[in-house]
Design an enzyme around this catalytic site. Structure first.
Site, PDB file in Angstrom:
ATOM      1  CE  LYS A 167      -3.724   1.195   2.913  1.00  0.00           C
ATOM      2  NZ  LYS A 167      -4.430   0.989   4.184  1.00  0.00           N
TER       3      LYS A 167
ATOM      4  NE  ARG B 216       1.084  -0.778  10.026  1.00  0.00           N
ATOM      5  CZ  ARG B 216       0.180  -1.729   9.981  1.00  0.00           C
ATOM      6  NH1 ARG B 216      -0.207  -2.229   8.830  1.00  0.00           N
ATOM      7  NH2 ARG B 216      -0.355  -2.187  11.078  1.00  0.00           N
TER       8      ARG B 216
ATOM      9  CG  LEU C  35     -13.555  -0.260  17.636  1.00  0.00           C
ATOM     10  CD1 LEU C  35     -14.998   0.016  18.064  1.00  0.00           C
ATOM     11  CD2 LEU C  35     -12.931  -1.362  18.492  1.00  0.00           C
ATOM     12  N   GLY C  36     -11.332  -1.871  13.511  1.00  0.00           N
ATOM     13  CA  GLY C  36     -11.365  -2.170  12.077  1.00  0.00           C
ATOM     14  C   GLY C  36     -11.379  -3.671  11.928  1.00  0.00           C
ATOM     15  CG  ASN C  37     -10.820  -6.603   8.559  1.00  0.00           C
ATOM     16  OD1 ASN C  37     -11.719  -7.362   8.945  1.00  0.00           O
ATOM     17  ND2 ASN C  37     -10.692  -6.218   7.308  1.00  0.00           N
ATOM     18  N   GLY C  38      -8.710  -5.409  12.375  1.00  0.00           N
ATOM     19  CA  GLY C  38      -8.046  -5.609  13.665  1.00  0.00           C
ATOM     20  C   GLY C  38      -8.627  -4.590  14.634  1.00  0.00           C
TER      21      GLY C  38
ATOM     22  NE  ARG D  58      -5.965  -9.989  13.584  1.00  0.00           N
ATOM     23  CZ  ARG D  58      -5.383  -8.797  13.493  1.00  0.00           C
ATOM     24  NH1 ARG D  58      -4.557  -8.384  14.426  1.00  0.00           N
ATOM     25  NH2 ARG D  58      -5.614  -8.017  12.452  1.00  0.00           N
TER      26      ARG D  58
ATOM     27  CG  ASP E 170     -17.769  -6.464   5.647  1.00  0.00           C
ATOM     28  OD1 ASP E 170     -18.435  -5.700   6.389  1.00  0.00           O
ATOM     29  OD2 ASP E 170     -17.319  -6.123   4.545  1.00  0.00           O
TER      30      ASP E 170
ATOM     31  N   GLY F  63     -12.477   1.529  10.452  1.00  0.00           N
ATOM     32  CA  GLY F  63     -13.667   1.194   9.646  1.00  0.00           C
ATOM     33  C   GLY F  63     -14.952   1.080  10.449  1.00  0.00           C
TER      34      GLY F  63
HETATM   35  P1  AMP Z   1     -10.622  -1.287   8.475  1.00  0.00           P
HETATM   36  O1  AMP Z   1      -9.754  -2.454   8.853  1.00  0.00           O
HETATM   37  O2  AMP Z   1     -10.334  -0.062   9.305  1.00  0.00           O
HETATM   38  O3  AMP Z   1     -10.643  -1.002   7.003  1.00  0.00           O
HETATM   39  O4  AMP Z   1     -12.136  -1.689   8.867  1.00  0.00           O
HETATM   40  C1  AMP Z   1     -12.781  -2.805   8.279  1.00  0.00           C
HETATM   41  C2  AMP Z   1     -14.069  -3.067   9.027  1.00  0.00           C
HETATM   42  O5  AMP Z   1     -14.871  -1.878   8.995  1.00  0.00           O
HETATM   43  C3  AMP Z   1     -14.942  -4.170   8.434  1.00  0.00           C
HETATM   44  O6  AMP Z   1     -15.466  -4.986   9.464  1.00  0.00           O
HETATM   45  C4  AMP Z   1     -16.073  -3.411   7.781  1.00  0.00           C
HETATM   46  O7  AMP Z   1     -17.242  -4.154   7.778  1.00  0.00           O
HETATM   47  C5  AMP Z   1     -16.205  -2.230   8.683  1.00  0.00           C
HETATM   48  N1  AMP Z   1     -16.887  -1.136   8.006  1.00  0.00           N
HETATM   49  C6  AMP Z   1     -16.450  -0.390   6.995  1.00  0.00           C
HETATM   50  N2  AMP Z   1     -17.415   0.485   6.600  1.00  0.00           N
HETATM   51  C7  AMP Z   1     -18.477   0.270   7.408  1.00  0.00           C
HETATM   52  C8  AMP Z   1     -19.777   0.831   7.521  1.00  0.00           C
HETATM   53  N3  AMP Z   1     -20.174   1.794   6.702  1.00  0.00           N
HETATM   54  N4  AMP Z   1     -20.602   0.345   8.489  1.00  0.00           N
HETATM   55  C9  AMP Z   1     -20.207  -0.631   9.311  1.00  0.00           C
HETATM   56  N5  AMP Z   1     -18.969  -1.209   9.259  1.00  0.00           N
HETATM   57  C10 AMP Z   1     -18.139  -0.768   8.319  1.00  0.00           C
END
Ligand code: AMP
Length: 398
Positions: free
Chosen positions: A15, A88, A206-209, A238, A279, A327
């Site tokens: 990236k 990174r 709060l994202g994938n991780g 995880r 997701d 996310g």
């Molecule tokens: P990231 O790792 O920061 O890209 O976040 C990914 C996570 O964010 C996944 O679980 C997505 O389902 C969630 N996500 C992204 N956009 C949305 C949204 N509009 N509503 C709910 N969850 C989201």
């Protein structure tokens, strides 16, 4: 123009983002995927133009960077060597507490940390090596995910294992997502117009991780990920924290070997294991359609976060603000509402209208009378890496 190239190399991806640090604008960004596989691809984005997508095999990170530079040649933006390259690097162990200019010695030390991050550090090293080879005269700066957490006190980072063994194997809490936690903490302070060194914050990436950090006066004093990014909150794939006895149980009773358990906990657990999807948008859709497993998974996910905020309020001894990012944190009003619903005891009160309003800007979602402010702050790890890179190579050189 002060062009800083930011590289975030994964095991099979690269990236990148080119920023003009004169005005912090993004000149271009992109992603090389499936490096080392038969069918790779490059997607290169420039503001105001349609993305450039190029399929084709990309055998290694060197070729990936060549493709990126060729895309820059075609679309403009990077005609000469950048001012600096920021990388990174996931694991800096306890050696790197800040951004570091890479020389042979630093590269060797990052290599020595590979056993602590076998999936991540080798890819990061590959990114550094190819960028050094392409731009031998350009400063390369390593920005570590762990650095923000190196000031944690021993009572937060030490595990209750035999001291000699833990020290020999470098087993301790390191924490990750530090670039993001540090960035959103600073941005939250600016948004609140209060000095960061006077704030007690809980930041929730709060994202994938997923990870939480307790941030006192701009320093991380505790965080939920540990030796590896597997610990703490429930994540996309995880497990987060488990009773450590489960590992032996999976082996003895489930007949699983260590590598299988490692894969199970890292790739097949979390929301994927509980609800069949990593997701969160899909998990919500399933729950809305009446799937009880998805509904329970959301409850588990939010409950763990809420308990962690409570624990970190106790660790901080005070709580001024809770900051949601990444996310899920930035987009998922339902998760934010559920996490905060149990935090009234701490003085957290969310305003429903503010919580559900959409924006890309840092914003307050708590009610006016809430004792603790609740914020949503979009993270920008690339900008933070570029800022730290510029800081370490010296603004004076501009
Ligand atoms: P990231 O790792 O920061 O890209 O976040 C990914 C996570 O964010 C996944 O679980 C997505 O389902 C969630 N996500 C992204 N956009 C949305 C949204 N509009 N509503 C709910 N969850 C989201």
């Amino acid at each position: 123009m002060i062009p800083v190239l930011v590289l975030n190399a994964g095991s099979s991806s690269l990236k990148y983002q080119l920023l003009d640090m004169d005005d912090r604008s993004v000149c271009a960004s992109g992603l090389v995927e499936k490096i080392g596989e038969d069918e790779g691809s490059l997607t290169h984005r420039t503001p105001g133009a349609a993305p450039l997508t190029e399929p084709g095999a990309i055998p290694d990170h060197g070729t990936a960077l060549d493709r990126v530079l060729a895309a820059f040649e075609r679309t403009g933006g990077l005609t000469e060597a950048p001012f600096a390259v920021g990388h990174r690097v996931v694991h800096g162990g306890d050696r790197f507490s800040g951004p570091t200019v890479v020389d042979d010695d630093v590269l060797e030390q990052i290599r020595e940390l590979v056993p602590l991050a076998p999936l991540h550090n080798p890819a990061n090293i590959a990114g550094i090596e190819v960028a050094r080879a392409r731009y031998p005269g350009t400063p390369q700066v390593a920005v570590f995910d762990t650095a923000f957490h190196t000031a944690m006190p021993p009572h937060a980072w030490r595990y209750a294992l035999p001291r000699n063994l833990a020290d020999r194997l470098r087993i301790r809490r390191y924490g990750f997502h530090g670039t993001s936690h540090g960035y959103v903490a600073r941005t939250a302070a600016a948004h609140l117009r209060r000095p960061l060194d006077q704030l007690a914050l809980v930041t929730l990436h709060l994202g994938n991780g997923c990870s939480a950090a307790a941030v006192a006066g701009g320093r991380s004093i505790d965080t939920s990920m540990g030796l590896t990014p597997l610990g703490g909150l429930v994540m996309g794939t995880r497990s987060g924290d488990l009773d450590p006895g489960i590992v032996a149980h999976l082996h003895r009773e489930g007949g699983l070997d260590l590598d299988t358990i490692d894969t199970l906990l890292n790739k097949e657990s979390g929301m994927r294991g509980l609800a069949g999807s990593n997701d969160l948008r899909e998990v919500h859709a399933k729950a809305d359609a009446g799937d009880p497993d998805a509904a329970e998974a959301l409850a588990v996910f939010c409950y763990r976060i809420r308990c962690t905020v409570g624990a970190y309020a106790a660790a901080l001894g005070r709580l001024d603000a809770v900051v949601f990012t990444a996310g899920i944190g930035e987009n998922d009003a339902d998760v934010r509402a559920r996490v905060c619903a149990g935090l009234g005891v701490l003085g957290v009160e969310v305003d429903d209208v503010r919580n559900t309003a959409r924006s890309r800007e840092p914003r307050t979602i708590s009610a006016d009378g809430s004792r603790v402010v609740v914020l949503v702050v979009p993270t920008d790890e690339e900008l933070e890496i570029a800022e730290q890179t510029l800081a370490v190579v010296g603004g004076a050189a501009r």
